[in-house]
Motif scaffolding. Structure first.
Motif, PDB file in Angstrom:
ATOM      1  N   ASP A  80       2.575   6.080   2.108  1.00  0.00           N
ATOM      2  CA  ASP A  80       1.143   6.216   2.307  1.00  0.00           C
ATOM      3  C   ASP A  80       0.681   5.830   3.693  1.00  0.00           C
ATOM      4  O   ASP A  80      -0.354   6.268   4.152  1.00  0.00           O
ATOM      5  CB  ASP A  80       0.424   5.335   1.281  1.00  0.00           C
ATOM      6  CG  ASP A  80      -0.733   6.058   0.652  1.00  0.00           C
ATOM      7  OD1 ASP A  80      -0.875   7.261   0.888  1.00  0.00           O
ATOM      8  OD2 ASP A  80      -1.492   5.403  -0.072  1.00  0.00           O
ATOM      9  N   SER A 125      -9.305  11.487  -3.615  1.00  0.00           N
ATOM     10  CA  SER A 125      -8.056  11.822  -4.308  1.00  0.00           C
ATOM     11  C   SER A 125      -8.378  12.514  -5.621  1.00  0.00           C
ATOM     12  O   SER A 125      -9.462  12.337  -6.191  1.00  0.00           O
ATOM     13  CB  SER A 125      -7.203  10.575  -4.561  1.00  0.00           C
ATOM     14  OG  SER A 125      -7.816   9.735  -5.528  1.00  0.00           O
ATOM     15  N   LEU A 157       0.823  -1.218   0.000  1.00  0.00           N
ATOM     16  CA  LEU A 157       0.000   0.000   0.000  1.00  0.00           C
ATOM     17  C   LEU A 157       0.847   1.254   0.000  1.00  0.00           C
ATOM     18  O   LEU A 157       0.606   2.219   0.712  1.00  0.00           O
ATOM     19  CB  LEU A 157      -0.945   0.007   1.206  1.00  0.00           C
ATOM     20  CG  LEU A 157      -1.792  -1.248   1.371  1.00  0.00           C
ATOM     21  CD1 LEU A 157      -2.807  -1.013   2.455  1.00  0.00           C
ATOM     22  CD2 LEU A 157      -2.458  -1.650   0.091  1.00  0.00           C
ATOM     23  N   LEU A 158       1.851   1.205  -0.848  1.00  0.00           N
ATOM     24  CA  LEU A 158       2.809   2.297  -0.979  1.00  0.00           C
ATOM     25  C   LEU A 158       3.629   2.519   0.287  1.00  0.00           C
ATOM     26  O   LEU A 158       4.301   3.523   0.451  1.00  0.00           O
ATOM     27  CB  LEU A 158       2.107   3.597  -1.386  1.00  0.00           C
ATOM     28  CG  LEU A 158       1.379   3.515  -2.711  1.00  0.00           C
ATOM     29  CD1 LEU A 158       0.825   4.878  -3.074  1.00  0.00           C
ATOM     30  CD2 LEU A 158       2.238   2.974  -3.809  1.00  0.00           C
ATOM     31  N   PHE A 187     -12.992   5.570   2.798  1.00  0.00           N
ATOM     32  CA  PHE A 187     -12.022   5.623   1.719  1.00  0.00           C
ATOM     33  C   PHE A 187     -11.619   7.078   1.475  1.00  0.00           C
ATOM     34  O   PHE A 187     -12.480   7.960   1.413  1.00  0.00           O
ATOM     35  CB  PHE A 187     -12.605   5.034   0.437  1.00  0.00           C
ATOM     36  CG  PHE A 187     -12.794   3.549   0.462  1.00  0.00           C
ATOM     37  CD1 PHE A 187     -12.916   2.858   1.660  1.00  0.00           C
ATOM     38  CD2 PHE A 187     -12.853   2.831  -0.711  1.00  0.00           C
ATOM     39  CE1 PHE A 187     -13.092   1.482   1.694  1.00  0.00           C
ATOM     40  CE2 PHE A 187     -13.031   1.457  -0.701  1.00  0.00           C
ATOM     41  CZ  PHE A 187     -13.154   0.777   0.506  1.00  0.00           C
ATOM     42  N   ARG A 192       1.596  11.358  -5.419  1.00  0.00           N
ATOM     43  CA  ARG A 192       2.110  10.111  -5.994  1.00  0.00           C
ATOM     44  C   ARG A 192       2.193  10.255  -7.516  1.00  0.00           C
ATOM     45  O   ARG A 192       1.163  10.216  -8.202  1.00  0.00           O
ATOM     46  CB  ARG A 192       1.200   8.942  -5.631  1.00  0.00           C
ATOM     47  CG  ARG A 192       1.178   8.627  -4.149  1.00  0.00           C
ATOM     48  CD  ARG A 192       0.620   7.230  -3.904  1.00  0.00           C
ATOM     49  NE  ARG A 192      -0.757   7.117  -4.354  1.00  0.00           N
ATOM     50  CZ  ARG A 192      -1.819   7.304  -3.573  1.00  0.00           C
ATOM     51  NH1 ARG A 192      -1.641   7.666  -2.321  1.00  0.00           N
ATOM     52  NH2 ARG A 192      -3.027   7.143  -4.050  1.00  0.00           N
ATOM     53  N   THR A 250      -7.280   0.415  -1.150  1.00  0.00           N
ATOM     54  CA  THR A 250      -6.147   0.390  -2.074  1.00  0.00           C
ATOM     55  C   THR A 250      -6.268  -0.736  -3.092  1.00  0.00           C
ATOM     56  O   THR A 250      -5.728  -0.630  -4.200  1.00  0.00           O
ATOM     57  CB  THR A 250      -4.835   0.253  -1.299  1.00  0.00           C
ATOM     58  OG1 THR A 250      -4.760   1.299  -0.346  1.00  0.00           O
ATOM     59  CG2 THR A 250      -3.632   0.341  -2.208  1.00  0.00           C
ATOM     60  N   PRO A 260      -3.827  12.236  -2.872  1.00  0.00           N
ATOM     61  CA  PRO A 260      -4.887  11.766  -1.981  1.00  0.00           C
ATOM     62  C   PRO A 260      -5.078  12.716  -0.809  1.00  0.00           C
ATOM     63  O   PRO A 260      -4.168  13.485  -0.456  1.00  0.00           O
ATOM     64  CB  PRO A 260      -4.371  10.408  -1.505  1.00  0.00           C
ATOM     65  CG  PRO A 260      -2.888  10.524  -1.601  1.00  0.00           C
ATOM     66  CD  PRO A 260      -2.590  11.455  -2.742  1.00  0.00           C
ATOM     67  N   ASP A 276      -6.965   0.047  -6.663  1.00  0.00           N
ATOM     68  CA  ASP A 276      -5.922   0.527  -7.567  1.00  0.00           C
ATOM     69  C   ASP A 276      -5.560  -0.519  -8.605  1.00  0.00           C
ATOM     70  O   ASP A 276      -4.951  -0.205  -9.625  1.00  0.00           O
ATOM     71  CB  ASP A 276      -4.658   0.907  -6.792  1.00  0.00           C
ATOM     72  CG  ASP A 276      -4.857   2.155  -5.949  1.00  0.00           C
ATOM     73  OD1 ASP A 276      -5.902   2.812  -6.106  1.00  0.00           O
ATOM     74  OD2 ASP A 276      -3.970   2.464  -5.138  1.00  0.00           O
ATOM     75  N   GLY A 335      -0.592   3.111   4.402  1.00  0.00           N
ATOM     76  CA  GLY A 335      -1.755   2.238   4.277  1.00  0.00           C
ATOM     77  C   GLY A 335      -3.024   3.072   4.222  1.00  0.00           C
ATOM     78  O   GLY A 335      -3.210   4.000   4.971  1.00  0.00           O
ATOM     79  N   ARG A 336      -3.925   2.691   3.321  1.00  0.00           N
ATOM     80  CA  ARG A 336      -5.169   3.423   3.192  1.00  0.00           C
ATOM     81  C   ARG A 336      -6.274   2.482   2.758  1.00  0.00           C
ATOM     82  O   ARG A 336      -6.041   1.534   2.005  1.00  0.00           O
ATOM     83  CB  ARG A 336      -5.030   4.563   2.175  1.00  0.00           C
ATOM     84  CG  ARG A 336      -4.584   4.140   0.789  1.00  0.00           C
ATOM     85  CD  ARG A 336      -4.315   5.338  -0.101  1.00  0.00           C
ATOM     86  NE  ARG A 336      -3.725   4.919  -1.355  1.00  0.00           N
ATOM     87  CZ  ARG A 336      -4.411   4.615  -2.442  1.00  0.00           C
ATOM     88  NH1 ARG A 336      -5.728   4.663  -2.413  1.00  0.00           N
ATOM     89  NH2 ARG A 336      -3.798   4.250  -3.551  1.00  0.00           N
TER      90      ARG A 336
END
Length: 374
Positions: free
Chosen positions: A25, A206, A20-21, A203, A234, A31, A228, A34, A27-28
């Motif tokens: 990030d 973004s 999650l990057l 959520f 990003r 994800t 986001p 994506d 974590g979000r």
């Protein structure tokens, strides 16, 4: 006990879906969406907001559906760590009069997870799943602008517990020049909220700005910049080179991943492969390579659409019909005889005519017209 199961499920998800990057990030929620994408777009580093020319447009930019010429089916499957996997299916249907509809379905499955009680004793197995259904609509406004929206329903399941949330996206696409396209995607403007335990996970919204450039016919380059609401900017960069409309080479990069891809076109079928090397963050190890396999099928009669590098076909105008010449310029026919009456000839040119001659000539023309109307 319920909190323990949720914690274990979250740990698996963070491990399975490409960190999650990671540190970028933290974590979000959501994800996994994506990766509601074709293997082609994944091979281009997901820099697809301004390209969006297959059924994965339902996620990247639904406005792209309004610019597609033929119906398109996309399927993609990826194996992740351990027994986890993610899959995507999408369908885009162009409509007459510059519109289009699309649907998509994405699911992330953690595989079997060992269940343990508070003392660490094994008490069985369970799994976690994250699924989403996407429904898109789009239409073109004039020759260069198209607008779109995606409604989504999201379901999160952990063992016997599950929750559902609803959301919506808005997008736009502009054909700036023959070789440049700009895309804008507002994701989760209506944000899904999923409550599995005491606290609901909402959520994040973004905004993504995308640019696609086609410097020559075989080459397409995409650049995305996403911001986001709960994280840093990003960027994503990707490109594709097409050989003889058959073989495609792709590459892309983002903060989380380097990707490479191949595509093989056989008539209406396209077979795609994407290899992703997932980088870790400052506190997460590199996860190594992931393999994505996809297939696309184009079918149905083409409809007029602007595609990448082409203008919207114009509707042909009705040919102009000149007005009939004045009756005085045509020979006149009488009802009584049916013979044509020719205007009287004068030896005096208009510029040399005396006032008396001009009066006589003017008097002669109305007399001829009145006979013609009888």
């Amino acid at each position: 006990m319920k909190t323990l199961r949720l914690s274990l499920a979250l740990a698996v998800a963070l491990t399975a879906v490409q960190p999650l990057l990671a540190a970028d990030d933290g974590g979000r929620p959501g994800t996994f969406l994506d990766y509601a994408a074709s293997a082609r777009s994944l091979g281009m580093g997901q820099a697809f907001t301004a390209i969006a020319d297959d059924a994965s447009a339902v996620y990247f930019n639904p406005s792209g559906v309004a610019r597609m010429r033929r119906q398109n089916l996309v399927a993609q499957f990826s194996t992740l760590l351990e027994d986890s996997s993610i899959g995507f299916f999408g369908y885009a249907h162009p409509l007459p009069h510059n519109g289009g509809l699309g649907i998509g379905f994405v699911t992330l499955n953690s595989g079997s997870i060992t269940r343990r009680d508070a003392t660490g004793v094994k008490s069985g197995n369970y799994n976690t799943t994250s699924t989403a259904g996407l429904l898109s609509g789009a239409f073109s406004v004039g020759q260069y602008l198209s607008l779109g929206t995606t409604a989504k329903i999201v379901r999160e399941t952990v063992a016997e517990d599950s929750a559902v949330g609803f959301g919506a996206d808005l997008s736009a696409m502009v054909q700036a020049t023959e070789k440049i396209r700009v895309g804008l995607m507002g994701r989760n403007l209506v944000a899904p909220s999923v409550k599995l335990d005491k606290d609901a996970e909402k959520f994040p919204r973004s905004l993504t700005l995308g640019l696609a450039v086609k410097p020559t016919d075989p080459i397409t380059v995409g650049l995305d910049v996403e911001k986001p609401s709960n994280g840093a900017v990003r960027p994503r960069l990707g490109g594709e080179y097409l050989f003889n409309d058959v073989l495609s080479l792709r590459a892309g990069a983002s903060k989380a991943e380097f990707s490479f891809g191949l595509g093989l076109g056989l008539g209406d079928w396209n077979f795609d492969y994407a290899l992703g090397y997932v980088r870790g963050g400052s506190d997460v190890r590199d996860l190594g390579t992931l393999h994505r396999f996809g297939v696309q099928f184009n079918f149905g009669l083409p409809v007029p659409r602007p595609v990448f590098g082409e203008d919207m076909p114009r509707v042909p105008r009705t040919p102009r019909v000149d007005k009939p010449a004045k009756a005085s310029a045509k020979p006149a026919a009488t009802k009584a005889t049916g013979k044509t009456t020719k205007p009287a000839k004068t030896a005096v040119k208009p510029e040399n005519a005396t006032p008396a001659a001009a009066v006589a000539a003017a008097a002669a023309v109305p007399a001829t017209k009145s006979k013609a109307r009888l």
